[in-house]
Design an enzyme around this catalytic site. Sequence first.
Site, PDB file in Angstrom:
ATOM      1  N   GLY A  14       0.817  -1.211   0.000  1.00 11.79           N
ATOM      2  CA  GLY A  14       0.000   0.000   0.000  1.00 11.79           C
ATOM      3  C   GLY A  14       0.850   1.260   0.000  1.00 11.79           C
ATOM      4  O   GLY A  14       2.080   1.205  -0.050  1.00 11.79           O
ATOM      5  N   PHE A  15       0.165   2.377   0.081  1.00 11.28           N
ATOM      6  CA  PHE A  15       0.841   3.689   0.054  1.00 11.28           C
ATOM      7  C   PHE A  15       1.857   3.804   1.200  1.00 11.28           C
ATOM      8  O   PHE A  15       3.073   3.910   0.969  1.00 11.28           O
ATOM      9  CB  PHE A  15      -0.261   4.761   0.129  1.00 11.28           C
ATOM     10  CG  PHE A  15       0.199   6.159   0.406  1.00 11.28           C
ATOM     11  CD1 PHE A  15       1.321   6.690  -0.213  1.00 11.28           C
ATOM     12  CD2 PHE A  15      -0.523   6.970   1.290  1.00 11.28           C
ATOM     13  CE1 PHE A  15       1.731   7.997   0.046  1.00 11.28           C
ATOM     14  CE2 PHE A  15      -0.131   8.277   1.549  1.00 11.28           C
ATOM     15  CZ  PHE A  15       1.001   8.781   0.934  1.00 11.28           C
ATOM     16  N   THR A  39      -6.355  -3.694  -1.758  1.00  5.98           N
ATOM     17  CA  THR A  39      -6.186  -2.282  -2.134  1.00  5.98           C
ATOM     18  C   THR A  39      -4.722  -1.958  -2.426  1.00  5.98           C
ATOM     19  O   THR A  39      -4.426  -0.886  -2.947  1.00  5.98           O
ATOM     20  CB  THR A  39      -6.714  -1.332  -1.027  1.00  5.98           C
ATOM     21  OG1 THR A  39      -6.045  -1.646   0.201  1.00  5.98           O
ATOM     22  CG2 THR A  39      -8.205  -1.461  -0.830  1.00  5.98           C
ATOM     23  N   GLY A  40      -3.816  -2.851  -2.079  1.00  8.29           N
ATOM     24  CA  GLY A  40      -2.393  -2.631  -2.342  1.00  8.29           C
ATOM     25  C   GLY A  40      -2.054  -2.927  -3.803  1.00  8.29           C
ATOM     26  O   GLY A  40      -2.849  -3.503  -4.538  1.00  8.29           O
ATOM     27  N   ASP A  60      -3.750 -12.724   3.712  1.00  8.02           N
ATOM     28  CA  ASP A  60      -4.736 -11.917   4.423  1.00  8.02           C
ATOM     29  C   ASP A  60      -4.520 -12.121   5.928  1.00  8.02           C
ATOM     30  O   ASP A  60      -4.773 -13.219   6.441  1.00  8.02           O
ATOM     31  CB  ASP A  60      -6.140 -12.374   4.006  1.00  8.02           C
ATOM     32  CG  ASP A  60      -7.238 -11.618   4.740  1.00  8.02           C
ATOM     33  OD1 ASP A  60      -6.923 -10.797   5.624  1.00  8.02           O
ATOM     34  OD2 ASP A  60      -8.423 -11.864   4.429  1.00  8.02           O
ATOM     35  N   TYR A  66       1.488 -16.894   9.949  1.00  5.66           N
ATOM     36  CA  TYR A  66       2.708 -17.607  10.350  1.00  5.66           C
ATOM     37  C   TYR A  66       3.914 -16.987   9.664  1.00  5.66           C
ATOM     38  O   TYR A  66       3.892 -16.721   8.465  1.00  5.66           O
ATOM     39  CB  TYR A  66       2.603 -19.089   9.973  1.00  5.66           C
ATOM     40  CG  TYR A  66       3.887 -19.833  10.250  1.00  5.66           C
ATOM     41  CD1 TYR A  66       4.256 -20.149  11.553  1.00  5.66           C
ATOM     42  CD2 TYR A  66       4.747 -20.196   9.202  1.00  5.66           C
ATOM     43  CE1 TYR A  66       5.447 -20.811  11.816  1.00  5.66           C
ATOM     44  CE2 TYR A  66       5.935 -20.858   9.465  1.00  5.66           C
ATOM     45  CZ  TYR A  66       6.279 -21.161  10.766  1.00  5.66           C
ATOM     46  OH  TYR A  66       7.452 -21.806  11.026  1.00  5.66           O
ATOM     47  N   SER A  79      -4.906  -2.281   5.916  1.00  5.17           N
ATOM     48  CA  SER A  79      -6.310  -1.873   6.071  1.00  5.17           C
ATOM     49  C   SER A  79      -6.722  -1.025   4.879  1.00  5.17           C
ATOM     50  O   SER A  79      -5.942  -0.197   4.412  1.00  5.17           O
ATOM     51  CB  SER A  79      -6.538  -1.028   7.329  1.00  5.17           C
ATOM     52  OG  SER A  79      -7.903  -0.635   7.403  1.00  5.17           O
ATOM     53  N   TYR A 149     -14.604   1.523   9.815  1.00  3.43           N
ATOM     54  CA  TYR A 149     -13.177   1.852   9.909  1.00  3.43           C
ATOM     55  C   TYR A 149     -12.869   2.409  11.296  1.00  3.43           C
ATOM     56  O   TYR A 149     -11.949   1.951  11.975  1.00  3.43           O
ATOM     57  CB  TYR A 149     -12.849   2.880   8.833  1.00  3.43           C
ATOM     58  CG  TYR A 149     -11.393   3.264   8.713  1.00  3.43           C
ATOM     59  CD1 TYR A 149     -10.419   2.313   8.408  1.00  3.43           C
ATOM     60  CD2 TYR A 149     -10.992   4.587   8.878  1.00  3.43           C
ATOM     61  CE1 TYR A 149      -9.082   2.679   8.276  1.00  3.43           C
ATOM     62  CE2 TYR A 149      -9.658   4.953   8.736  1.00  3.43           C
ATOM     63  CZ  TYR A 149      -8.709   4.006   8.437  1.00  3.43           C
ATOM     64  OH  TYR A 149      -7.389   4.367   8.304  1.00  3.43           O
TER      65      TYR A 149
END
Length: 330
Positions: A14-15, A39-40, A60, A66, A79, A149
């Site tokens: 992600g960002f 979303t990444g 996920d 692990y 997230s 959220y």
Amino acid sequence: MAKRKRILITGAAGFLGSHLCDRFISEDFHVIAMDNLITGDLRNIEHLFKLENFEFYNHDVSTFVYVAGELDYILHFASPASPIDYLKIPIQTLKVGSLGTHNLLGLARNKNARMLIASTSEIYGDPSVNPQPEEYWGNVNTVGPRGVYDEAKRFQESITMAYHTFHGLETRIVRIFNTYGPRMRLNDGRVLPAFIGQAIRGEDLTVFGDGSQTRSFCYVSDLIEGIYRLLFSDYAQPMNIGNPSEITIKEFGEEIIKLTGTSQKMVYKELPMDDPKQRRPDITKARAILGWEPKVSREEGLKITYEYFKSLPQDVLEKVEHKDFTTYNK
Ligand code: UDP
């Protein structure tokens, strides 16, 4: 030679996660990156795959996590993080903040690792005090569109603090305010990519409400420095990291029009439900405890970010449809 420290970064594609990967690689850490790519985007970290001190797992973290071998640190940045995202994927948003955090706290305990979680100014909801100090408890609508959220992040803070006090786990909590910079997604609905994308495509800039609501935008390199310092501090209470320079969304639109030289104008749309009217971090604690404050001005940061968006391939720029927020409120 000292042994390389090993760090797990979730939300690594992600960002913010990708900028954290870069920072810890540059500090000679062994980085274990994890992302389920909802979303990444792997393009944010593809330059790291060739390195021997970088590995990536498509996983996920809401399900059992692990990691083989030792772990010194965990940064939980997975997230969905924009209103459009969590309106589209509310259950995943709740799960990654709650179940995902629980799994990672268990892993941290098992490995005796220090864990830092990415919380957010959203835990303050639509705040009735401005600026927001860490002591402010917030004003959140649990069942509103942002509730999935906000409440996931509030639960995340609670469970992290419980592991700290009950199990003696080393934990850190950063409350991140609006942040911008290269690698933001052009279509995540956030105001900055929305405005810049619209200017580049020759569309009008969509201001929600009358544009009098305020935000305070922090450039990504400043945020990463604050997080880095917090991780290595001994401060376990929540800490705001953000830029206190506050601006109305209308003024922000004017700045984008000036920066891009677009001949388009601002058009006004319905204000989404529960959209916070004001937001500005009180960073007294970060200044005193971390010796941190933002260094990059909005003018400088916006210029770099605009260059980044302009450099994206034409098809990426053109594919983006600006989604009307109001349809998600129905
Ligand atoms: N906003 C806007 N036009 C857009 C997208 C967002 O006027 O195209 C407004 C939005 O209503 C909010 C502010 O800009 O008041 C910041 O929105 P963003 O989604 O970037 O972040 P957040 O609301 O989570 O701070």
